[in-house]
Design a protein around this motif. Structure first.
Motif, mmCIF file in Angstrom:
data_model
loop_
_atom_site.group_PDB
_atom_site.id
_atom_site.type_symbol
_atom_site.label_atom_id
_atom_site.label_comp_id
_atom_site.label_asym_id
_atom_site.label_seq_id
_atom_site.Cartn_x
_atom_site.Cartn_y
_atom_site.Cartn_z
ATOM 1 N N PHE A 60 23.807 57.755 -5.681
ATOM 2 C CA PHE A 60 23.687 56.865 -7.156
ATOM 3 C C PHE A 60 23.375 57.513 -8.448
ATOM 4 O O PHE A 60 24.539 56.592 -8.970
ATOM 5 N N PRO A 61 23.119 58.476 -8.431
ATOM 6 C CA PRO A 61 23.039 58.832 -9.838
ATOM 7 C C PRO A 61 24.459 59.592 -9.926
ATOM 8 O O PRO A 61 25.542 58.855 -11.268
ATOM 9 N N TYR A 62 25.602 59.811 -8.552
ATOM 10 C CA TYR A 62 27.132 60.248 -8.751
ATOM 11 C C TYR A 62 27.602 59.194 -9.681
ATOM 12 O O TYR A 62 28.800 59.170 -10.952
ATOM 13 N N LEU A 63 27.646 58.416 -8.364
ATOM 14 C CA LEU A 63 27.861 57.063 -9.220
ATOM 15 C C LEU A 63 27.538 56.260 -10.339
ATOM 16 O O LEU A 63 28.367 55.224 -11.278
ATOM 17 N N PHE A 64 26.749 55.875 -10.826
ATOM 18 C CA PHE A 64 26.176 55.788 -12.014
ATOM 19 C C PHE A 64 26.634 56.523 -13.678
ATOM 20 O O PHE A 64 27.303 55.239 -14.655
ATOM 21 N N PHE A 65 26.790 57.779 -13.339
ATOM 22 C CA PHE A 65 27.738 58.257 -14.102
ATOM 23 C C PHE A 65 29.539 58.377 -13.768
ATOM 24 O O PHE A 65 30.107 57.989 -15.323
ATOM 25 N N VAL A 66 30.225 57.386 -12.996
ATOM 26 C CA VAL A 66 31.128 57.395 -12.955
ATOM 27 C C VAL A 66 31.424 56.342 -13.644
ATOM 28 O O VAL A 66 32.172 55.950 -13.972
ATOM 29 N N MET A 67 30.252 54.950 -13.273
ATOM 30 C CA MET A 67 30.363 53.938 -13.864
ATOM 31 C C MET A 67 30.644 53.430 -16.109
ATOM 32 O O MET A 67 30.975 53.238 -16.320
ATOM 33 N N VAL A 68 29.538 54.620 -15.958
ATOM 34 C CA VAL A 68 29.166 54.431 -17.693
ATOM 35 C C VAL A 68 29.405 55.948 -17.921
ATOM 36 O O VAL A 68 29.459 55.756 -19.100
ATOM 37 N N LEU A 69 30.014 56.270 -18.108
ATOM 38 C CA LEU A 69 30.838 57.655 -18.635
ATOM 39 C C LEU A 69 32.203 57.979 -18.039
ATOM 40 O O LEU A 69 33.249 58.204 -19.098
ATOM 41 N N ALA A 70 32.180 57.922 -16.917
ATOM 42 C CA ALA A 70 33.987 58.673 -16.874
ATOM 43 C C ALA A 70 34.707 57.332 -16.718
ATOM 44 O O ALA A 70 36.115 58.502 -17.210
ATOM 45 N N ILE A 71 34.454 56.556 -16.092
ATOM 46 C CA ILE A 71 35.794 55.168 -16.296
ATOM 47 C C ILE A 71 35.999 55.080 -17.636
ATOM 48 O O ILE A 71 37.098 54.917 -18.259
ATOM 49 N N PRO A 72 34.720 54.845 -18.127
ATOM 50 C CA PRO A 72 35.152 54.229 -20.043
ATOM 51 C C PRO A 72 35.973 55.764 -20.930
ATOM 52 O O PRO A 72 36.472 55.357 -21.308
ATOM 53 N N MET A 73 35.142 56.970 -20.483
ATOM 54 C CA MET A 73 36.617 57.736 -21.152
ATOM 55 C C MET A 73 37.219 58.177 -20.479
ATOM 56 O O MET A 73 38.233 58.160 -21.154
ATOM 57 N N VAL A 74 37.872 58.598 -19.514
ATOM 58 C CA VAL A 74 39.455 57.921 -19.456
ATOM 59 C C VAL A 74 40.417 57.206 -19.949
ATOM 60 O O VAL A 74 41.421 56.987 -20.086
ATOM 61 N N ILE A 298 31.618 65.403 -15.175
ATOM 62 C CA ILE A 298 33.038 65.137 -16.346
ATOM 63 C C ILE A 298 34.182 66.592 -15.918
ATOM 64 O O ILE A 298 35.287 66.253 -15.724
ATOM 65 N N TYR A 299 33.554 67.370 -15.115
ATOM 66 C CA TYR A 299 35.034 67.782 -14.645
ATOM 67 C C TYR A 299 35.645 67.074 -13.345
ATOM 68 O O TYR A 299 37.611 67.526 -13.806
ATOM 69 N N SER A 300 35.038 66.415 -12.363
ATOM 70 C CA SER A 300 36.423 66.286 -11.325
ATOM 71 C C SER A 300 37.291 64.977 -12.335
ATOM 72 O O SER A 300 38.471 64.222 -11.364
ATOM 73 N N PHE A 301 37.420 64.303 -13.941
ATOM 74 C CA PHE A 301 37.663 63.327 -14.032
ATOM 75 C C PHE A 301 38.677 63.769 -15.492
ATOM 76 O O PHE A 301 39.354 63.445 -15.457
ATOM 77 N N SER A 302 38.327 64.853 -15.446
ATOM 78 C CA SER A 302 39.660 66.317 -16.594
ATOM 79 C C SER A 302 38.691 65.399 -17.798
ATOM 80 O O SER A 302 39.876 65.256 -18.632
ATOM 81 N N VAL A 303 37.585 65.119 -18.404
ATOM 82 C CA VAL A 303 37.347 64.298 -18.876
ATOM 83 C C VAL A 303 37.467 65.348 -20.156
ATOM 84 O O VAL A 303 36.776 66.553 -20.121
ATOM 85 N N GLY A 304 37.997 65.417 -21.327
ATOM 86 C CA GLY A 304 36.996 66.235 -22.435
ATOM 87 C C GLY A 304 38.286 67.215 -22.591
ATOM 88 O O GLY A 304 38.145 68.050 -23.547
ATOM 89 N N SER A 329 40.191 56.119 -10.638
ATOM 90 C CA SER A 329 38.242 56.209 -10.475
ATOM 91 C C SER A 329 37.817 55.893 -8.752
ATOM 92 O O SER A 329 37.286 56.677 -7.995
ATOM 93 N N ILE A 330 38.589 55.543 -8.699
ATOM 94 C CA ILE A 330 38.269 54.892 -7.046
ATOM 95 C C ILE A 330 38.627 56.304 -5.868
ATOM 96 O O ILE A 330 37.838 56.799 -5.094
ATOM 97 N N PHE A 331 39.639 56.468 -6.098
ATOM 98 C CA PHE A 331 40.285 57.480 -5.326
ATOM 99 C C PHE A 331 39.770 58.404 -5.683
ATOM 100 O O PHE A 331 39.425 59.723 -4.423
ATOM 101 N N ASN A 332 39.843 59.021 -6.689
ATOM 102 C CA ASN A 332 38.664 60.511 -7.258
ATOM 103 C C ASN A 332 37.484 60.351 -6.668
ATOM 104 O O ASN A 332 37.059 61.479 -5.874
ATOM 105 N N ALA A 333 37.063 59.419 -6.453
ATOM 106 C CA ALA A 333 35.203 59.388 -6.396
ATOM 107 C C ALA A 333 35.074 59.944 -4.703
ATOM 108 O O ALA A 333 34.411 60.025 -3.208
ATOM 109 N N MET A 334 36.805 58.361 -3.869
ATOM 110 C CA MET A 334 36.307 58.848 -2.110
ATOM 111 C C MET A 334 37.348 60.277 -1.981
ATOM 112 O O MET A 334 36.418 60.649 -0.717
#
Length: 595
Positions: A60-74, A298-304, A329-334
């Motif tokens: 739940f927190p992981y997917l939450f941060f994927v939606m509001v942090l990872a994908i927008p930053m990508v 942050i790390y797994s999506f190479s943000v920053g 993002s989908i492939f990364n999380a999967m």
């Protein structure tokens, strides 16, 4: 006339050598994103975090941060590179006062690559010895073993408690922290053969950071091999790298599936899976779980790190990065989740075999990759085969992350000095050589202490969150979100999701980044490796390494403000000149067709 034609041909040839390359195909960019971002943390950190922080509830927190942090930053970082078709330095000309962000990203990337190469050298060594029979970590009586050694095949639950060193303040921060190393100990001082092989056979750890000891010849050779392969993967430019990525970014998925299928067929697999996925809702109420989830994202999506901006800069102007960010993002999380299924099904088998619990065999980071999982593989029929498959998968997953990050470093060099592209093979070799030399300090007997500093402080959690949060402020507030949204529409047309990005870039992402960066600073503890506490001078060096990157953000802002004032320049331009002034040379690309 003939001389004129020859002169024109020579001019065109020189121009082509200095011209910036771009992706040939649409999928080049997607695969490069996957290869550059899906790394060791997806395999050896996410599964353990999920297990440790509430099982399925952690999603739940992981997917939450994927939606509001990872994908927008990508989307933010890739669009910046695509708009100017240059690397991170030129991309931040959009808001010149924040150009120090580019320098910070370069330094973080450098620290990460140097330490990542050392991890790859360890993987190469394990891959090499995986062909031996018996596997060197499955037996005692070797030169590196002590008289306290026991093998995994001995059912020693009555004597042994398998525990995990969890003593580093940064173990929960860094996706490949070594401090969480798995170890087997007992009241009578017994250690597992896999543990002794890692600490004594591979690392031969010295007692303190002051005792550097001698170089480990086998690891030096492996490190040289890593950098030779990294050079061969990048020396011809991004089009050549794209061809390599088609193999390195796809083959690991096949190997993960093979390991998963084998793991699911083992006795006790359901035990491991139950510990991995059954939700413990109460864990969500603890802040550590949310911090761990955000850090993993942050790390797994190479943000920053500047990698996403560099990869986006090789796109054509109208490339649909919006679509690719979603696919990535989908492939990364999967990948993270499926890797956990593969890992914990095998750990469940090991727990069943040793008549113990999954908690006692589960581990994170190198403790999983170099002790716990190899130990479990040694219990299988044909252990050499499965060890080769596992470490080949680890090498492929880690290797493309490393050389694509290195490509970001080279892009900075060539974008700022285009003439160097004429001899790019030579300059690629020079950079690989220098970075390889920097890593030699980590393949000595005391090298693991230097590695810990690079790994935990060179790209520390608070640095990455501070960089990401500053990016959002620079674009959404200083440059202005509405202006940037116009630039996005000029690239890919009208898209849904404007207000999602608005809320994320202006409010949610910066607030999350500030809170978590502050959490890391306030909760900081002295750096430890196992039971060894670093001396004050080493702690000071570690902190200086952290500050060496982020200090560039305010330092450059002060410098640029002073020079603008001194030269009578425009402060409004310093706070956000229109991008079309930056890309005069690249403007014809604006008429290129969509990929």
């Amino acid at each position: 006339m003939g001389n004129s034609d020859m002169l024109e041909e020579n001019t065109l040839a020189k121009s082509s050598k200095t011209k910036r390359e771009s992706w040939n195909k649409s999928w080049d960019f997607v695969l490069a994103l996957l290869g550059g971002s899906i790394g060791l943390g997806n395999v050896w950190r996410f599964p353990y975090l999920c297990f440790k922080n509430g099982g399925g509830a952690f999603l739940f927190p992981y997917l939450f941060f994927v939606m509001v942090l990872a994908i927008p930053m990508v989307m933010l970082e890739t669009s910046m590179g695509q708009r100017v078709r240059q690397g991170v330095v030129q991309s931040w000309e959009i808001v010149p006062v924040f150009k120090g962000l580019a320098v910070a990203q370069i330094m973080v990337n450098f620290y990460s690559i140097v330490s990542y190469a050392v991890i790859m050298a360890w993987c190469f060594k394990y891959f090499q010895v995986s062909f031996m029979s018996p596997l060197p970590w499955s037996t005692c009586g070797n030169p590196w073993n002590t008289d306290r050694c026991v093998t995994a095949k001995q059912n020693i639950e009555s004597l042994i408690n398998i525990t995990t060193f969890g003593n580093s303040s940064d173990t929960d921060k860094i996706p490949h922290a070594i401090n969480g190393s798995h170890n087997a100990t007992t009241t009578i001082g017994v250690t597992s053969s896999a543990t002794e092989y890692w600490f004594r056979g591979i690392l031969d750890v010295s007692p303190a950071i002051e005792v550097s000891g001698s170089l480990r010849p086998d690891l030096v050779i492996c490190l040289i091999a890593v950098w030779i392969l990294a050079y061969l993967a990048t020396f011809k430019g991004i089009k050549w790298t794209a061809k390599i990525v088609y193999v390195t970014a796809t083959f690991p998925f096949l190997l993960i599936i093979v390991i998963l299928i084998r793991g699911l067929t083992l006795e006790g697999a359901t035990l491991g899976l139950r510990y991995y996925v059954i939700p413990n809702i109460t864990k969500i109420a603890t802040p550590e779980v949310w911090v761990a989830a955000a850090t993993q994202v942050i790390y797994s999506f190479s943000v920053g790190s500047g990698v996403l901006t560099t990869l986006g800069s090789y796109n054509k102007y109208h490339h649909n990065f919006w679509r690719d960010a979603a696919i990535f993002s989908i492939f990364n999380a999967m990948t993270s989740f499926v890797s956990g299924l593969a890992i914990f099904s095998t750990l469940g088998f090991m727990a069943t075999y040793q008549n113990t619990t999954v908690e006692k065999v589960a581990s994170s980071g190198p403790g999983l990759a170099f002790i716990a999982y190899p130990e479990a593989l040694s219990l299988l029929p044909l252990p050499q085969l499965w060890s080769v498959v596992f470490f080949l998968m680890i090498i492929f997953i880690g290797f493309d992350s490393m050389f694509i990050a290195q490509e970001a470093i080279m892009a900075i060099l060539f974008d700022n000095i285009p003439v160097l592209r004429k001899r790019k093979e030579l300059y690629h070799a020079i950079v690989c050589f220098l970075m390889g030399c920097a890593g030699l300090s980590m393949v000595t007997q005391g090298g693991v202490y230097a590695f810990e500093i690079f790994n935990n402080y060179g790209a520390s959690g608070w640095c990455m969150f501070l960089i990401a949060g500053t990016e959002c402020v620079a674009i959404a507030w200083v440059f202005d979100f509405e202006r940037y949204w116009v630039e996005i529409k000029s690239m890919i047309g009208k898209q849904r999701g404007k207000y999602w990005l608005l809320i994320s870039w202006k409010f949610v992402a910066p607030i999350i980044c500030i809170i978590i960066a502050g959490y890391y600073v306030t909760m900081h503890k002295p750096l430890r490796y196992r039971d060894y506490v670093y001396p004050p001078w080493a702690q000071a060096i570690a902190h200086l390494m952290s500050f060496s990157s982020v200090i560039m953000i305010p330092a450059y802002a002060i410098y640029s403000t002073y020079t603008t004032w001194k030269n009578g320049g425009s402060f409004r331009k310093l706070l956000g000149q229109p991008p079309n002034e930056i890309v005069k040379e690249a403007e014809p690309l604006a008429t290129s067709t969509s990929i």
